[in-house]
Design a protein around this motif. Sequence first.
Motif, PDB file in Angstrom:
ATOM      1  N   VAL A 330       7.236  22.704  41.929  1.00  0.00           N
ATOM      2  CA  VAL A 330       8.019  22.956  40.844  1.00  0.00           C
ATOM      3  C   VAL A 330       7.715  21.883  39.792  1.00  0.00           C
ATOM      4  CG1 VAL A 330       9.875  24.150  41.711  1.00  0.00           C
ATOM      5  CG2 VAL A 330      10.144  21.793  41.749  1.00  0.00           C
ATOM      6  N   PRO A 331       7.756  20.646  39.814  1.00  0.00           N
ATOM      7  CA  PRO A 331       7.196  19.473  38.736  1.00  0.00           C
ATOM      8  C   PRO A 331       5.566  20.131  38.372  1.00  0.00           C
ATOM      9  CG  PRO A 331       7.843  18.418  40.781  1.00  0.00           C
ATOM     10  CD  PRO A 331       7.671  19.812  41.267  1.00  0.00           C
ATOM     11  N   GLY A 332       4.702  20.097  39.086  1.00  0.00           N
ATOM     12  CA  GLY A 332       3.315  20.528  38.471  1.00  0.00           C
ATOM     13  C   GLY A 332       3.468  21.918  37.813  1.00  0.00           C
ATOM     14  N   LYS A 333       4.194  22.919  38.160  1.00  0.00           N
ATOM     15  CA  LYS A 333       4.384  23.895  37.292  1.00  0.00           C
ATOM     16  C   LYS A 333       5.377  23.908  36.031  1.00  0.00           C
ATOM     17  CE  LYS A 333       3.949  27.214  41.320  1.00  0.00           C
ATOM     18  NZ  LYS A 333       4.643  28.073  42.189  1.00  0.00           N
ATOM     19  N   GLY A 334       5.970  22.682  35.839  1.00  0.00           N
ATOM     20  CA  GLY A 334       6.667  22.673  34.805  1.00  0.00           C
ATOM     21  C   GLY A 334       8.212  23.397  35.125  1.00  0.00           C
ATOM     22  N   GLN A 335       8.383  23.588  36.220  1.00  0.00           N
ATOM     23  CA  GLN A 335       9.783  24.173  36.488  1.00  0.00           C
ATOM     24  C   GLN A 335      10.868  23.257  36.970  1.00  0.00           C
ATOM     25  OE1 GLN A 335       8.373  27.398  39.144  1.00  0.00           O
ATOM     26  NE2 GLN A 335       7.328  28.482  37.594  1.00  0.00           N
ATOM     27  N   TRP A 336      10.635  21.964  37.172  1.00  0.00           N
ATOM     28  CA  TRP A 336      11.607  21.103  37.671  1.00  0.00           C
ATOM     29  C   TRP A 336      12.691  21.083  36.412  1.00  0.00           C
ATOM     30  CZ3 TRP A 336      11.291  15.032  38.089  1.00  0.00           C
ATOM     31  CH2 TRP A 336      12.135  14.672  38.766  1.00  0.00           C
ATOM     32  N   VAL A 337      13.778  21.185  37.084  1.00  0.00           N
ATOM     33  CA  VAL A 337      15.043  21.359  36.127  1.00  0.00           C
ATOM     34  C   VAL A 337      16.064  19.944  36.569  1.00  0.00           C
ATOM     35  CG1 VAL A 337      17.080  22.546  35.584  1.00  0.00           C
ATOM     36  CG2 VAL A 337      15.059  23.716  35.666  1.00  0.00           C
ATOM     37  N   VAL A 338      16.429  19.112  35.632  1.00  0.00           N
ATOM     38  CA  VAL A 338      17.197  17.972  36.044  1.00  0.00           C
ATOM     39  C   VAL A 338      18.439  17.962  35.086  1.00  0.00           C
ATOM     40  CG1 VAL A 338      17.362  15.580  36.000  1.00  0.00           C
ATOM     41  CG2 VAL A 338      15.373  16.372  36.826  1.00  0.00           C
ATOM     42  N   ALA A 339      19.687  18.269  35.497  1.00  0.00           N
ATOM     43  CA  ALA A 339      20.617  18.428  34.677  1.00  0.00           C
ATOM     44  C   ALA A 339      20.563  19.368  33.590  1.00  0.00           C
ATOM     45  CB  ALA A 339      21.215  17.030  34.038  1.00  0.00           C
ATOM     46  N   GLY A 340      20.089  20.628  33.958  1.00  0.00           N
ATOM     47  CA  GLY A 340      19.832  21.768  32.973  1.00  0.00           C
ATOM     48  C   GLY A 340      18.824  21.714  32.107  1.00  0.00           C
ATOM     49  N   ARG A 341      18.075  20.497  32.227  1.00  0.00           N
ATOM     50  CA  ARG A 341      16.754  20.563  31.349  1.00  0.00           C
ATOM     51  C   ARG A 341      15.685  20.519  32.213  1.00  0.00           C
ATOM     52  NH1 ARG A 341      16.075  15.777  27.141  1.00  0.00           N
ATOM     53  NH2 ARG A 341      17.815  17.080  26.124  1.00  0.00           N
ATOM     54  N   ARG A 342      14.695  21.389  31.694  1.00  0.00           N
ATOM     55  CA  ARG A 342      13.157  21.527  32.259  1.00  0.00           C
ATOM     56  C   ARG A 342      12.489  20.338  32.123  1.00  0.00           C
ATOM     57  NH1 ARG A 342       8.762  25.114  31.642  1.00  0.00           N
ATOM     58  NH2 ARG A 342       9.858  25.558  29.633  1.00  0.00           N
ATOM     59  N   ILE A 343      11.804  19.771  32.906  1.00  0.00           N
ATOM     60  CA  ILE A 343      10.898  18.388  32.699  1.00  0.00           C
ATOM     61  C   ILE A 343       9.747  18.930  32.584  1.00  0.00           C
ATOM     62  CG2 ILE A 343      10.442  16.057  33.565  1.00  0.00           C
ATOM     63  CD1 ILE A 343      13.522  16.768  33.048  1.00  0.00           C
ATOM     64  N   VAL A 344       9.134  18.955  31.427  1.00  0.00           N
ATOM     65  CA  VAL A 344       7.718  19.291  30.885  1.00  0.00           C
ATOM     66  C   VAL A 344       7.013  17.808  30.228  1.00  0.00           C
ATOM     67  CG1 VAL A 344       6.397  20.604  29.470  1.00  0.00           C
ATOM     68  CG2 VAL A 344       8.733  21.342  30.435  1.00  0.00           C
ATOM     69  N   PRO A 345       6.272  17.506  30.788  1.00  0.00           N
ATOM     70  CA  PRO A 345       5.504  16.038  30.621  1.00  0.00           C
ATOM     71  C   PRO A 345       4.763  16.150  29.196  1.00  0.00           C
ATOM     72  CG  PRO A 345       4.907  16.611  32.939  1.00  0.00           C
ATOM     73  CD  PRO A 345       5.598  17.720  32.289  1.00  0.00           C
ATOM     74  N   SER A 346       4.315  17.393  28.845  1.00  0.00           N
ATOM     75  CA  SER A 346       3.577  17.528  27.539  1.00  0.00           C
ATOM     76  C   SER A 346       4.575  17.305  26.263  1.00  0.00           C
ATOM     77  CB  SER A 346       2.900  18.910  27.369  1.00  0.00           C
ATOM     78  OG  SER A 346       3.717  19.886  27.548  1.00  0.00           O
ATOM     79  N   LYS A 347       5.875  17.507  26.637  1.00  0.00           N
ATOM     80  CA  LYS A 347       6.902  17.347  25.579  1.00  0.00           C
ATOM     81  C   LYS A 347       7.493  15.994  25.582  1.00  0.00           C
ATOM     82  CE  LYS A 347       8.614  22.154  25.634  1.00  0.00           C
ATOM     83  NZ  LYS A 347       9.736  23.103  25.936  1.00  0.00           N
ATOM     84  N   ILE A 348       6.963  15.211  26.235  1.00  0.00           N
ATOM     85  CA  ILE A 348       7.447  13.623  26.257  1.00  0.00           C
ATOM     86  C   ILE A 348       6.398  12.773  25.668  1.00  0.00           C
ATOM     87  CG2 ILE A 348       7.715  11.469  27.663  1.00  0.00           C
ATOM     88  CD1 ILE A 348       8.626  13.511  29.979  1.00  0.00           C
ATOM     89  N   LYS A 349       6.950  12.270  24.415  1.00  0.00           N
ATOM     90  CA  LYS A 349       6.143  11.632  23.502  1.00  0.00           C
ATOM     91  C   LYS A 349       6.030  10.125  23.478  1.00  0.00           C
ATOM     92  CE  LYS A 349       6.599  15.355  20.162  1.00  0.00           C
ATOM     93  NZ  LYS A 349       7.088  15.755  18.830  1.00  0.00           N
ATOM     94  N   VAL A 350       6.914   9.583  24.220  1.00  0.00           N
ATOM     95  CA  VAL A 350       6.978   7.914  24.511  1.00  0.00           C
ATOM     96  C   VAL A 350       5.595   7.489  24.764  1.00  0.00           C
ATOM     97  CG1 VAL A 350       9.582   8.000  24.907  1.00  0.00           C
ATOM     98  CG2 VAL A 350       7.883   7.893  26.862  1.00  0.00           C
ATOM     99  N   PRO A 351       5.202   6.352  24.479  1.00  0.00           N
ATOM    100  CA  PRO A 351       3.861   5.550  25.165  1.00  0.00           C
ATOM    101  C   PRO A 351       3.969   5.722  26.556  1.00  0.00           C
ATOM    102  CG  PRO A 351       4.888   4.399  23.098  1.00  0.00           C
ATOM    103  CD  PRO A 351       5.725   5.313  23.558  1.00  0.00           C
ATOM    104  N   ALA A 352       2.797   6.048  27.130  1.00  0.00           N
ATOM    105  CA  ALA A 352       2.862   5.772  28.705  1.00  0.00           C
ATOM    106  C   ALA A 352       1.562   5.490  29.197  1.00  0.00           C
ATOM    107  CB  ALA A 352       3.020   7.463  29.175  1.00  0.00           C
ATOM    108  N   LEU A 353       1.717   5.001  30.435  1.00  0.00           N
ATOM    109  CA  LEU A 353       0.740   4.288  31.023  1.00  0.00           C
ATOM    110  C   LEU A 353       0.404   4.965  32.304  1.00  0.00           C
ATOM    111  CD1 LEU A 353      -1.741   2.156  31.385  1.00  0.00           C
ATOM    112  CD2 LEU A 353       0.037   0.567  32.231  1.00  0.00           C
ATOM    113  N   VAL A 354      -0.731   5.699  32.813  1.00  0.00           N
ATOM    114  CA  VAL A 354      -0.535   6.228  34.106  1.00  0.00           C
ATOM    115  C   VAL A 354      -1.663   5.549  34.912  1.00  0.00           C
ATOM    116  CG1 VAL A 354      -1.088   8.426  35.188  1.00  0.00           C
ATOM    117  CG2 VAL A 354       0.031   8.513  32.955  1.00  0.00           C
ATOM    118  N   MET A 355      -1.333   4.915  36.108  1.00  0.00           N
ATOM    119  CA  MET A 355      -2.159   4.138  36.723  1.00  0.00           C
ATOM    120  C   MET A 355      -2.450   4.782  38.203  1.00  0.00           C
ATOM    121  SD  MET A 355      -0.654   0.361  36.195  1.00  0.00           S
ATOM    122  CE  MET A 355      -2.483  -0.647  36.185  1.00  0.00           C
TER     123      MET A 355
END
Length: 424
Positions: A330-355
Amino acid sequence: MQARLGPRPLPLHLGTALMTWASSESAWKLLKPGSQNSSPAREPPEALAALLPEIGFLEAQAGPGRFDEALKREILRRMDRLADGVLAYQRHAVRRTLEEPPAVWREGNTRLLDYGATHRAARRRGARAVLVVPSLINRWEVLDLTAEKSLLRAMAAQGLRPYLVDWGTPDDEERGFDTTAYVGRLERALAFVAKRARRAPAVLGYCMGGTLTVALAARKPRRVAGLALMAAPWDFHADRTGQAFLVSTGPLLAEVADRVGELPVDILQTLFWSLDPWLAVKKFGRFLGLDQNGEHAKEFVLLEDWLNGGAPLAGPTARECLVGWYGDNVPGKGQWVVAGRRIVPSKIKVPALVMIPSGDRIVPPLSAAALADPKKGLKNATRIDLPLGHIGMVVSGRARDLCWTPLMEWLGNLPTRRSRVVTG
Protein backbone atom coordinates in the motif's frame (compact mmCIF):
# COMPACT_ATOMS: atom_id res chain seq x y z
CA MET A 1 23.77 -9.08 35.39
CA GLN A 2 21.12 -10.45 33.04
CA ALA A 3 22.09 -13.58 31.11
CA ARG A 4 22.26 -13.31 27.34
CA LEU A 5 19.72 -15.43 25.46
CA GLY A 6 20.94 -14.77 21.93
CA PRO A 7 21.37 -15.25 19.17
CA ARG A 8 17.56 -15.30 19.06
CA PRO A 9 15.84 -17.59 18.42
CA LEU A 10 18.74 -19.80 19.47
CA PRO A 11 17.02 -23.19 18.83
CA LEU A 12 16.34 -22.14 15.24
CA HIS A 13 19.96 -21.16 14.59
CA LEU A 14 21.31 -24.35 16.15
CA GLY A 15 18.69 -26.51 14.46
CA THR A 16 19.46 -25.03 11.01
CA ALA A 17 23.12 -25.96 11.35
CA LEU A 18 22.51 -29.37 12.92
CA MET A 19 19.94 -30.52 10.36
CA THR A 20 22.01 -29.32 7.41
CA TRP A 21 25.24 -30.88 8.57
CA ALA A 22 23.58 -34.11 9.68
CA SER A 23 21.87 -34.41 6.30
CA SER A 24 25.29 -34.32 4.65
CA GLU A 25 26.16 -37.57 6.39
CA SER A 26 22.86 -39.11 5.32
CA ALA A 27 23.38 -37.97 1.74
CA TRP A 28 26.86 -39.46 1.65
CA LYS A 29 25.54 -42.85 2.79
CA LEU A 30 23.18 -42.82 -0.20
CA LEU A 31 25.69 -41.53 -2.74
CA LYS A 32 28.92 -43.31 -1.78
CA PRO A 33 30.17 -46.15 -4.00
CA GLY A 34 28.58 -49.45 -3.10
CA SER A 35 25.29 -48.03 -1.91
CA GLN A 36 22.09 -49.08 -3.67
CA ASN A 37 21.65 -45.57 -5.06
CA SER A 38 25.10 -45.16 -6.58
CA SER A 39 26.97 -46.51 -9.56
CA PRO A 40 30.67 -47.51 -9.59
CA ALA A 41 31.53 -44.52 -11.78
CA ARG A 42 29.63 -41.94 -9.71
CA GLU A 43 31.56 -39.35 -7.76
CA PRO A 44 30.19 -37.31 -4.88
CA PRO A 45 28.45 -34.14 -5.98
CA GLU A 46 30.55 -30.99 -6.04
CA ALA A 47 28.78 -29.46 -3.02
CA LEU A 48 29.45 -32.57 -0.92
CA ALA A 49 33.11 -32.78 -1.96
CA ALA A 50 33.53 -29.10 -1.11
CA LEU A 51 32.32 -29.78 2.43
CA LEU A 52 35.71 -31.27 3.22
CA PRO A 53 38.34 -29.46 1.15
CA GLU A 54 41.16 -31.42 2.76
CA ILE A 55 39.69 -34.76 1.75
CA GLY A 56 39.20 -35.45 -1.93
CA PHE A 57 37.24 -38.26 -3.52
CA LEU A 58 40.36 -40.16 -4.52
CA GLU A 59 41.65 -40.12 -0.95
CA ALA A 60 38.33 -41.49 0.24
CA GLN A 61 38.86 -44.49 -2.04
CA ALA A 62 42.16 -45.36 -0.40
CA GLY A 63 40.51 -47.30 2.39
CA PRO A 64 37.02 -48.36 3.49
CA GLY A 65 35.22 -45.88 5.67
CA ARG A 66 37.87 -43.14 5.62
CA PHE A 67 35.58 -40.56 4.05
CA ASP A 68 32.75 -41.55 6.41
CA GLU A 69 34.95 -41.01 9.45
CA ALA A 70 36.35 -37.74 8.15
CA LEU A 71 32.83 -36.48 7.44
CA LYS A 72 31.71 -37.25 11.00
CA ARG A 73 34.76 -35.50 12.40
CA GLU A 74 34.11 -32.42 10.29
CA ILE A 75 30.45 -32.24 11.33
CA LEU A 76 31.42 -32.49 15.00
CA ARG A 77 34.15 -29.88 14.53
CA ARG A 78 31.71 -27.42 12.99
CA MET A 79 29.09 -28.05 15.65
CA ASP A 80 31.68 -27.52 18.39
CA ARG A 81 32.89 -24.31 16.76
CA LEU A 82 29.37 -22.90 16.51
CA ALA A 83 28.60 -23.83 20.12
CA ASP A 84 31.90 -22.37 21.33
CA GLY A 85 31.23 -19.13 19.43
CA VAL A 86 27.75 -18.76 20.93
CA LEU A 87 29.02 -19.53 24.44
CA ALA A 88 31.90 -17.06 24.04
CA TYR A 89 29.36 -14.38 23.16
CA GLN A 90 26.95 -15.27 25.95
CA ARG A 91 29.74 -15.24 28.56
CA HIS A 92 31.55 -12.14 27.32
CA ALA A 93 32.13 -9.55 30.02
CA VAL A 94 31.48 -6.43 27.95
CA ARG A 95 28.20 -4.54 28.41
CA ARG A 96 26.96 -1.25 27.02
CA THR A 97 27.77 1.36 29.67
CA LEU A 98 27.22 4.69 27.88
CA GLU A 99 25.33 7.20 29.99
CA GLU A 100 21.96 8.11 28.53
CA PRO A 101 21.18 11.77 27.87
CA PRO A 102 18.23 13.35 29.72
CA ALA A 103 14.67 12.55 28.69
CA VAL A 104 12.91 15.85 27.96
CA TRP A 105 9.48 14.59 26.85
CA ARG A 106 7.39 11.50 27.50
CA GLU A 107 4.14 10.03 26.29
CA GLY A 108 3.19 6.50 27.31
CA ASN A 109 6.36 4.43 27.07
CA THR A 110 7.90 6.76 24.47
CA ARG A 111 10.65 9.20 25.47
CA LEU A 112 12.64 11.94 23.74
CA LEU A 113 16.34 11.86 24.64
CA ASP A 114 18.19 15.16 24.19
CA TYR A 115 21.63 14.24 22.82
CA GLY A 116 22.63 17.89 22.62
CA ALA A 117 22.19 18.59 26.32
CA THR A 118 25.81 17.85 27.22
CA HIS A 119 27.53 19.16 24.05
CA ARG A 120 28.47 22.82 23.97
CA ALA A 121 28.32 22.97 20.17
CA ALA A 122 24.77 21.59 20.17
CA ARG A 123 23.62 24.04 22.85
CA ARG A 124 24.65 27.14 20.90
CA ARG A 125 21.94 29.55 19.84
CA GLY A 126 20.45 28.56 16.50
CA ALA A 127 21.68 24.94 16.55
CA ARG A 128 19.68 22.80 14.12
CA ALA A 129 17.29 20.53 16.04
CA VAL A 130 16.82 17.07 14.52
CA LEU A 131 14.06 14.64 15.50
CA VAL A 132 15.64 11.19 15.09
CA VAL A 133 13.19 8.30 14.59
CA PRO A 134 14.43 4.67 14.73
CA SER A 135 12.47 1.55 13.87
CA LEU A 136 9.67 0.28 16.08
CA ILE A 137 11.26 -3.19 16.08
CA ASN A 138 14.95 -2.74 16.80
CA ARG A 139 15.81 -0.38 19.62
CA TRP A 140 17.70 2.89 19.20
CA GLU A 141 21.04 1.85 20.73
CA VAL A 142 22.62 1.06 17.34
CA LEU A 143 22.68 4.83 16.78
CA ASP A 144 24.73 5.20 19.99
CA LEU A 145 26.63 1.92 20.23
CA THR A 146 29.93 3.16 21.69
CA ALA A 147 31.44 6.58 22.32
CA GLU A 148 33.41 6.23 19.07
CA LYS A 149 30.59 4.71 17.01
CA SER A 150 27.70 6.97 17.84
CA LEU A 151 25.93 8.82 15.05
CA LEU A 152 23.97 10.79 17.65
CA ARG A 153 27.03 12.00 19.56
CA ALA A 154 28.79 12.83 16.29
CA MET A 155 25.81 14.96 15.26
CA ALA A 156 25.88 16.84 18.57
CA ALA A 157 29.64 17.40 18.28
CA GLN A 158 29.04 18.95 14.85
CA GLY A 159 26.63 21.50 16.25
CA LEU A 160 23.36 19.70 15.52
CA ARG A 161 20.91 18.99 18.33
CA PRO A 162 19.48 15.46 17.99
CA TYR A 163 16.34 14.52 19.88
CA LEU A 164 16.04 10.74 19.76
CA VAL A 165 12.71 8.91 19.91
CA ASP A 166 12.98 5.94 22.27
CA TRP A 167 9.83 3.92 21.56
CA GLY A 168 10.27 1.69 24.59
CA THR A 169 8.23 -1.52 24.93
CA PRO A 170 4.50 -1.29 24.14
CA ASP A 171 2.31 -1.12 27.24
CA ASP A 172 -1.29 -2.35 27.33
CA GLU A 173 -2.61 0.73 25.53
CA GLU A 174 0.21 0.81 22.96
CA ARG A 175 -0.31 -2.82 22.03
CA GLY A 176 -3.46 -1.53 20.32
CA PHE A 177 -1.55 1.05 18.24
CA ASP A 178 -1.70 1.12 14.46
CA THR A 179 0.60 3.28 12.33
CA THR A 180 -1.79 6.22 12.61
CA ALA A 181 -1.35 6.15 16.40
CA TYR A 182 2.44 6.04 16.11
CA VAL A 183 2.55 8.88 13.57
CA GLY A 184 0.25 10.87 15.85
CA ARG A 185 2.74 10.41 18.67
CA LEU A 186 5.51 11.60 16.37
CA GLU A 187 3.47 14.69 15.53
CA ARG A 188 3.30 15.62 19.21
CA ALA A 189 7.01 14.94 19.71
CA LEU A 190 7.77 17.11 16.67
CA ALA A 191 5.61 19.93 18.07
CA PHE A 192 7.54 19.76 21.36
CA VAL A 193 10.92 19.96 19.60
CA ALA A 194 9.75 22.80 17.33
CA LYS A 195 8.56 24.83 20.31
CA ARG A 196 11.76 24.17 22.22
CA ALA A 197 13.98 25.06 19.25
CA ARG A 198 11.82 28.01 18.18
CA ARG A 199 12.06 26.84 14.60
CA ALA A 200 11.09 23.88 12.47
CA PRO A 201 13.42 20.93 13.15
CA ALA A 202 14.76 18.50 10.61
CA VAL A 203 13.56 14.89 10.81
CA LEU A 204 15.81 11.84 10.40
CA GLY A 205 14.25 8.39 10.00
CA TYR A 206 16.11 5.08 10.00
CA CYS A 207 14.62 1.88 8.53
CA MET A 208 10.93 1.56 9.48
CA GLY A 209 11.31 4.83 11.35
CA GLY A 210 11.98 6.45 7.99
CA THR A 211 8.71 5.10 6.58
CA LEU A 212 6.84 6.63 9.51
CA THR A 213 8.58 9.99 9.04
CA VAL A 214 7.42 10.17 5.42
CA ALA A 215 3.87 10.17 6.80
CA LEU A 216 4.92 12.74 9.41
CA ALA A 217 6.25 15.09 6.70
CA ALA A 218 3.11 14.57 4.62
CA ARG A 219 0.85 15.50 7.53
CA LYS A 220 2.95 18.31 9.06
CA PRO A 221 5.01 19.82 6.23
CA ARG A 222 5.28 23.28 7.82
CA ARG A 223 6.88 21.78 10.91
CA VAL A 224 9.57 19.85 9.02
CA ALA A 225 12.61 21.80 7.77
CA GLY A 226 14.02 18.76 5.99
CA LEU A 227 13.51 15.00 5.84
CA ALA A 228 16.53 12.66 5.87
CA LEU A 229 15.89 8.96 5.28
CA MET A 230 18.36 6.15 5.95
CA ALA A 231 17.41 2.80 4.35
CA ALA A 232 13.69 3.57 4.60
CA PRO A 233 11.50 0.94 2.88
CA TRP A 234 8.69 2.19 0.67
CA ASP A 235 7.99 0.06 -2.42
CA PHE A 236 7.68 -3.40 -0.87
CA HIS A 237 7.24 -5.11 -4.24
CA ALA A 238 10.18 -3.47 -6.00
CA ASP A 239 12.44 -6.40 -5.19
CA ARG A 240 11.24 -9.49 -3.35
CA THR A 241 14.67 -11.10 -3.23
CA GLY A 242 15.03 -12.66 0.21
CA GLN A 243 11.52 -11.56 1.21
CA ALA A 244 9.58 -14.63 0.04
CA PHE A 245 9.31 -16.22 3.50
CA LEU A 246 7.94 -13.02 5.01
CA VAL A 247 5.45 -12.44 2.20
CA SER A 248 4.16 -16.02 2.29
CA THR A 249 3.77 -16.15 6.06
CA GLY A 250 2.51 -12.58 6.52
CA PRO A 251 -1.23 -13.35 6.84
CA LEU A 252 -0.58 -16.21 9.29
CA LEU A 253 1.69 -14.04 11.44
CA ALA A 254 -0.88 -11.26 11.35
CA GLU A 255 -3.40 -13.71 12.83
CA VAL A 256 -0.91 -14.50 15.59
CA ALA A 257 -0.50 -10.78 16.29
CA ASP A 258 -4.28 -10.35 16.39
CA ARG A 259 -4.70 -13.12 18.95
CA VAL A 260 -1.68 -12.34 21.13
CA GLY A 261 -1.96 -8.56 20.85
CA GLU A 262 1.57 -8.20 19.54
CA LEU A 263 4.14 -9.88 17.33
CA PRO A 264 6.71 -11.32 19.80
CA VAL A 265 10.41 -10.61 19.49
CA ASP A 266 11.35 -14.22 18.66
CA ILE A 267 8.95 -14.24 15.71
CA LEU A 268 10.44 -10.98 14.47
CA GLN A 269 13.89 -12.52 14.81
CA THR A 270 12.69 -15.51 12.80
CA LEU A 271 11.80 -13.14 9.97
CA PHE A 272 15.33 -11.73 10.04
CA TRP A 273 16.69 -15.30 10.10
CA SER A 274 14.74 -16.08 6.93
CA LEU A 275 16.73 -13.45 5.01
CA ASP A 276 19.97 -15.40 5.59
CA PRO A 277 19.56 -18.64 7.60
CA TRP A 278 23.32 -19.21 7.72
CA LEU A 279 24.34 -15.75 8.89
CA ALA A 280 24.58 -16.71 12.58
CA VAL A 281 26.68 -19.79 11.81
CA LYS A 282 29.14 -17.72 9.80
CA LYS A 283 29.42 -14.75 12.12
CA PHE A 284 29.81 -16.72 15.37
CA GLY A 285 32.52 -18.78 13.73
CA ARG A 286 34.34 -15.56 12.84
CA PHE A 287 33.75 -14.16 16.32
CA LEU A 288 35.48 -17.14 17.91
CA GLY A 289 38.61 -16.29 15.92
CA LEU A 290 38.79 -12.72 17.23
CA ASP A 291 40.92 -11.50 20.11
CA GLN A 292 38.22 -11.69 22.78
CA ASN A 293 39.68 -8.68 24.58
CA GLY A 294 40.00 -6.56 21.45
CA GLU A 295 37.80 -3.78 20.08
CA HIS A 296 36.38 -5.90 17.25
CA ALA A 297 35.11 -8.51 19.71
CA LYS A 298 33.67 -5.78 21.96
CA GLU A 299 31.80 -4.19 19.06
CA PHE A 300 30.52 -7.59 17.91
CA VAL A 301 29.07 -8.30 21.36
CA LEU A 302 27.42 -4.89 21.70
CA LEU A 303 25.94 -5.10 18.22
CA GLU A 304 24.68 -8.63 18.86
CA ASP A 305 23.12 -7.47 22.14
CA TRP A 306 21.28 -4.78 20.18
CA LEU A 307 20.11 -7.27 17.55
CA ASN A 308 18.74 -9.62 20.21
CA GLY A 309 17.18 -6.92 22.37
CA GLY A 310 14.32 -5.72 20.17
CA ALA A 311 10.78 -4.93 21.20
CA PRO A 312 7.56 -6.70 20.19
CA LEU A 313 5.45 -5.03 17.52
CA ALA A 314 1.94 -3.86 18.43
CA GLY A 315 -0.72 -6.14 16.94
CA PRO A 316 -2.52 -3.67 14.62
CA THR A 317 0.80 -2.28 13.38
CA ALA A 318 2.07 -5.81 12.73
CA ARG A 319 -1.02 -6.52 10.60
CA GLU A 320 -0.53 -3.29 8.65
CA CYS A 321 3.11 -4.09 7.97
CA LEU A 322 2.77 -7.80 7.16
CA VAL A 323 -0.43 -7.67 5.12
CA GLY A 324 -0.72 -4.05 4.04
CA TRP A 325 2.93 -3.22 3.37
CA TYR A 326 4.60 -6.49 2.42
CA GLY A 327 1.50 -8.21 1.09
CA ASP A 328 -0.40 -5.44 -0.72
CA ASN A 329 2.35 -2.81 -1.03
CA VAL A 330 0.00 0.00 0.00
CA PRO A 331 2.83 2.57 0.53
CA GLY A 332 4.38 1.81 -2.85
CA LYS A 333 0.98 2.13 -4.54
CA GLY A 334 0.25 5.45 -2.83
CA GLN A 335 -2.61 3.87 -0.88
CA TRP A 336 -1.29 4.08 2.68
CA VAL A 337 -3.74 6.12 4.74
CA VAL A 338 -2.70 7.74 8.02
CA ALA A 339 -5.33 9.59 10.06
CA GLY A 340 -7.54 9.85 6.99
CA ARG A 341 -4.83 11.21 4.67
CA ARG A 342 -3.30 9.27 1.82
CA ILE A 343 0.50 9.43 1.99
CA VAL A 344 1.77 10.26 -1.50
CA PRO A 345 5.53 11.05 -1.61
CA SER A 346 5.29 13.11 -4.82
CA LYS A 347 3.11 15.61 -2.96
CA ILE A 348 5.69 16.17 -0.22
CA LYS A 349 7.77 19.24 -1.07
CA VAL A 350 10.08 19.57 1.94
CA PRO A 351 13.81 19.15 1.15
CA ALA A 352 14.67 15.46 1.41
CA LEU A 353 17.76 13.27 1.51
CA VAL A 354 17.38 9.60 0.56
CA MET A 355 20.35 7.42 1.58
CA ILE A 356 20.38 3.95 0.06
CA PRO A 357 22.92 1.29 1.17
CA SER A 358 23.61 -0.95 -1.83
CA GLY A 359 24.50 -3.95 0.35
CA ASP A 360 21.26 -3.86 2.34
CA ARG A 361 19.68 -7.30 2.86
CA ILE A 362 16.97 -6.09 5.25
CA VAL A 363 15.55 -3.28 3.11
CA PRO A 364 16.15 -4.04 -0.59
CA PRO A 365 17.80 -0.99 -2.21
CA LEU A 366 15.06 -0.81 -4.84
CA SER A 367 12.47 -0.49 -2.09
CA ALA A 368 14.22 2.51 -0.53
CA ALA A 369 15.04 3.99 -3.95
CA ALA A 370 11.34 4.44 -4.70
CA LEU A 371 11.37 7.52 -2.45
CA ALA A 372 13.98 9.14 -4.72
CA ASP A 373 12.19 8.30 -7.96
CA PRO A 374 11.94 11.49 -10.07
CA LYS A 375 8.26 10.86 -10.90
CA LYS A 376 6.74 9.04 -7.93
CA GLY A 377 9.18 9.83 -5.15
CA LEU A 378 9.68 12.83 -2.89
CA LYS A 379 9.38 16.08 -4.80
CA ASN A 380 12.62 17.70 -3.66
CA ALA A 381 14.91 14.72 -2.98
CA THR A 382 18.67 14.27 -3.11
CA ARG A 383 19.78 10.66 -3.51
CA ILE A 384 23.00 9.19 -2.10
CA ASP A 385 23.94 5.56 -2.77
CA LEU A 386 26.29 4.02 -0.24
CA PRO A 387 28.52 0.93 -0.65
CA LEU A 388 27.45 -0.25 2.81
CA GLY A 389 24.89 -2.51 4.45
CA HIS A 390 21.76 -1.74 6.45
CA ILE A 391 23.59 -1.76 9.78
CA GLY A 392 26.98 -0.94 8.32
CA MET A 393 25.78 2.52 7.29
CA VAL A 394 25.51 3.30 11.00
CA VAL A 395 28.34 1.42 12.74
CA SER A 396 30.90 0.15 10.23
CA GLY A 397 34.43 1.48 9.98
CA ARG A 398 33.48 3.44 6.85
CA ALA A 399 30.17 4.77 8.16
CA ARG A 400 31.57 8.09 9.38
CA ASP A 401 33.14 9.05 6.05
CA LEU A 402 30.57 7.60 3.68
CA CYS A 403 27.31 8.16 5.58
CA TRP A 404 27.58 10.33 8.68
CA THR A 405 29.55 13.18 7.11
CA PRO A 406 27.31 13.79 4.06
CA LEU A 407 24.24 13.38 6.28
CA MET A 408 25.44 15.97 8.79
CA GLU A 409 26.52 18.36 6.04
CA TRP A 410 23.09 18.12 4.43
CA LEU A 411 21.31 18.72 7.73
CA GLY A 412 23.58 21.65 8.54
CA ASN A 413 22.94 23.32 5.20
CA LEU A 414 19.14 23.26 5.41
CA PRO A 415 17.55 26.71 5.30
CA THR A 416 16.17 27.99 8.59
CA ARG A 417 12.40 28.08 9.03
CA ARG A 418 11.48 30.36 11.91
CA SER A 419 9.03 29.59 14.69
CA ARG A 420 6.18 31.51 13.07
CA VAL A 421 5.78 28.69 10.53
CA VAL A 422 5.57 25.86 13.03
CA THR A 423 2.24 26.69 14.57
CA GLY A 424 0.12 24.98 11.91
